[in-house]
Design an enzyme around this catalytic site. Sequence first.
Site, PDB file in Angstrom:
ATOM      1  CG  ASP A 162     -22.668   0.059  -3.723  1.00 49.99           C
ATOM      2  OD1 ASP A 162     -21.465   0.155  -3.428  1.00 49.99           O
ATOM      3  OD2 ASP A 162     -23.292   0.971  -4.307  1.00 49.99           O
ATOM      4  NE  ARG A 214     -18.063   1.534  -0.064  1.00 55.91           N
ATOM      5  CZ  ARG A 214     -18.770   1.451  -1.199  1.00 55.91           C
ATOM      6  NH1 ARG A 214     -20.040   1.073  -1.175  1.00 55.91           N
ATOM      7  NH2 ARG A 214     -18.200   1.710  -2.351  1.00 55.91           N
TER       8      ARG A 214
HETATM    9  P1  FDA Z   1     -24.786   8.995  10.550  1.00 53.01           P
HETATM   10  O1  FDA Z   1     -25.958   8.741   9.660  1.00 53.01           O
HETATM   11  O2  FDA Z   1     -24.904   8.630  11.994  1.00 53.01           O
HETATM   12  O3  FDA Z   1     -24.373  10.502  10.419  1.00 53.01           O
HETATM   13  C1  FDA Z   1     -23.323  11.068  11.186  1.00 53.01           C
HETATM   14  C2  FDA Z   1     -23.138  12.510  10.783  1.00 53.01           C
HETATM   15  O4  FDA Z   1     -22.678  12.555   9.439  1.00 53.01           O
HETATM   16  C3  FDA Z   1     -24.399  13.352  10.786  1.00 53.01           C
HETATM   17  O5  FDA Z   1     -24.655  13.884  12.052  1.00 53.01           O
HETATM   18  C4  FDA Z   1     -24.058  14.416   9.767  1.00 53.01           C
HETATM   19  O6  FDA Z   1     -23.201  15.378  10.329  1.00 53.01           O
HETATM   20  C5  FDA Z   1     -23.284  13.640   8.739  1.00 53.01           C
HETATM   21  N1  FDA Z   1     -24.178  13.086   7.715  1.00 53.01           N
HETATM   22  C6  FDA Z   1     -24.526  11.795   7.536  1.00 53.01           C
HETATM   23  N2  FDA Z   1     -25.346  11.648   6.476  1.00 53.01           N
HETATM   24  C7  FDA Z   1     -25.525  12.887   5.990  1.00 53.01           C
HETATM   25  C8  FDA Z   1     -26.269  13.408   4.899  1.00 53.01           C
HETATM   26  N3  FDA Z   1     -26.999  12.642   4.116  1.00 53.01           N
HETATM   27  N4  FDA Z   1     -26.209  14.746   4.682  1.00 53.01           N
HETATM   28  C9  FDA Z   1     -25.476  15.555   5.461  1.00 53.01           C
HETATM   29  N5  FDA Z   1     -24.767  15.119   6.521  1.00 53.01           N
HETATM   30  C10 FDA Z   1     -24.785  13.808   6.774  1.00 53.01           C
HETATM   31  N6  FDA Z   1     -25.147   1.929   2.713  1.00 53.01           N
HETATM   32  C11 FDA Z   1     -25.567   0.711   2.364  1.00 53.01           C
HETATM   33  O7  FDA Z   1     -26.536   0.213   2.935  1.00 53.01           O
HETATM   34  N7  FDA Z   1     -24.908   0.009   1.375  1.00 53.01           N
HETATM   35  C12 FDA Z   1     -23.811   0.494   0.754  1.00 53.01           C
HETATM   36  O8  FDA Z   1     -23.245  -0.177  -0.110  1.00 53.01           O
HETATM   37  C13 FDA Z   1     -23.357   1.800   1.121  1.00 53.01           C
HETATM   38  N8  FDA Z   1     -22.273   2.356   0.520  1.00 53.01           N
HETATM   39  C14 FDA Z   1     -21.745   3.529   1.027  1.00 53.01           C
HETATM   40  C15 FDA Z   1     -20.553   4.047   0.526  1.00 53.01           C
HETATM   41  C16 FDA Z   1     -19.957   5.144   1.110  1.00 53.01           C
HETATM   42  C17 FDA Z   1     -18.662   5.660   0.582  1.00 53.01           C
HETATM   43  C18 FDA Z   1     -20.600   5.787   2.222  1.00 53.01           C
HETATM   44  C19 FDA Z   1     -19.969   6.952   2.916  1.00 53.01           C
HETATM   45  C20 FDA Z   1     -21.807   5.316   2.694  1.00 53.01           C
HETATM   46  C21 FDA Z   1     -22.400   4.206   2.097  1.00 53.01           C
HETATM   47  N9  FDA Z   1     -23.627   3.741   2.526  1.00 53.01           N
HETATM   48  C22 FDA Z   1     -24.057   2.497   2.129  1.00 53.01           C
HETATM   49  C23 FDA Z   1     -24.503   4.605   3.375  1.00 53.01           C
HETATM   50  C24 FDA Z   1     -24.307   4.323   4.854  1.00 53.01           C
HETATM   51  O9  FDA Z   1     -24.807   3.046   5.182  1.00 53.01           O
HETATM   52  C25 FDA Z   1     -25.006   5.379   5.718  1.00 53.01           C
HETATM   53  O10 FDA Z   1     -26.375   5.376   5.439  1.00 53.01           O
HETATM   54  C26 FDA Z   1     -24.485   6.775   5.540  1.00 53.01           C
HETATM   55  O11 FDA Z   1     -23.099   6.784   5.361  1.00 53.01           O
HETATM   56  C27 FDA Z   1     -24.811   7.643   6.781  1.00 53.01           C
HETATM   57  O12 FDA Z   1     -24.180   7.117   7.900  1.00 53.01           O
HETATM   58  P2  FDA Z   1     -22.945   7.810   8.636  1.00 53.01           P
HETATM   59  O13 FDA Z   1     -21.935   6.756   8.915  1.00 53.01           O
HETATM   60  O14 FDA Z   1     -22.452   8.940   7.867  1.00 53.01           O
HETATM   61  O15 FDA Z   1     -23.499   8.218  10.053  1.00 53.01           O
END
Ligand code: FDA
Length: 342
Positions: A162, A214
């Site tokens: 990560d 990733r």
């Molecule tokens: P965004 O935050 O813009 O959200 C888009 C939409 O997704 C929201 O409007 C909502 O509908 C939904 N959503 C997002 N988060 C939600 C929540 N907590 N609860 C409910 N709905 C939610 N980060 C990092 O810094 N290092 C890492 O190694 C990883 N590893 C990782 C693995 C995997 C498999 C995932 C999916 C994510 C990570 N992350 C991470 C976290 C990543 O950086 C990020 O903070 C989250 O995925 C939220 O970003 P989104 O892309 O979902 O978009």
Amino acid sequence: MSSNSSLTRHSIIPVSLLLVLGTGLVYWFGESWLRHFLLYLSKARWARNLVSNLPPAKVVARRFVAGETIEDAVAVARQLNQRGMHVTMDYLGESVSTIKEAEAARDEILRLFDRIEREKLDATVSVKLSQLGLKIDTGQTFKNVRSLAARASEYGNRLRIDMEESVLVDITLDIYRRLRYDEGFSNVGVVVQSYLYRTEDDVRRLVDEGASVRLCKGAYMEPANVAFPEKQDSDDNFVKLMQIMLSEKARQNGMYLGVATHDEQMVNATRSFVQREGIDAHEFEFQMLYGIRRDLQESLVNEGYQVRIYVPYGTAWYPYFVRRLAERPANLWFFLSNLVRR
Ligand code: FDA
């Protein structure tokens, strides 16, 4: 994480104060201040001690965390596999403060690999280097992560490193490359974050190396001199980086991309790109966190895409959980209303 305890009178007062403070921050300054406040709380020891010891908080956290034991995680992984999803498991715990703790985390993850093999789960493992001692002793951290890569390799499994705060990006990439090139572990992958300005350069190098990557947006509080302050810029960068890492050149080099997001715009941009370029659904995967956008997870599987779910477990669930609250303030109201109701 038991569900039958009630909130003590002792803890109602501080939790209510947090609620009032949180509401005030949103009212006066808007959601981005609340996000900063929650990211601060995710690291604050006093808040961790307060919230981690509330039994109802554990119950609510289970929306995002499989449970506290390997058994809990195995049960969740098995259910997800049965629903056609791949899994990556994460033993929660970051920034240990002694080498002994780092070794204990390493040993738990070694057992996790053994268990995945024994249970024949379709699951890899993700790990944070700070959990293996990165902030204490780099040499020892390297030994710890090397033993994990070796155990994974024995079983034909994979290890994903990560990505954490921006100050750790160089050392994390360096350790990843030492494992991959000096030690020959081709079963190790890394993570990049679209909110960092530097990531495009990192990605171009990783494309040349044919890495397993990733792509996520990034979950930490970063200053404006290293990360885009505007969400739209980091979203635009996400799409750009996705296209670079799914390009013909990247795929020919052997690159494999995990598109890690719950954002439908990012998912749709990826869908459109792969359809336009004729990229097979097996040449990449979507990745999402356990408990978030289950509807989207299901519909991608039904469309024939590969989906991997990140399944965290362990007693140190507090910082992970609060980062999830920070990503979507609506979760905070859900959390607090459940706390008060229980
Ligand atoms: P965004 O935050 O813009 O959200 C888009 C939409 O997704 C929201 O409007 C909502 O509908 C939904 N959503 C997002 N988060 C939600 C929540 N907590 N609860 C409910 N709905 C939610 N980060 C990092 O810094 N290092 C890492 O190694 C990883 N590893 C990782 C693995 C995997 C498999 C995932 C999916 C994510 C990570 N992350 C991470 C976290 C990543 O950086 C990020 O903070 C989250 O995925 C939220 O970003 P989104 O892309 O979902 O978009």
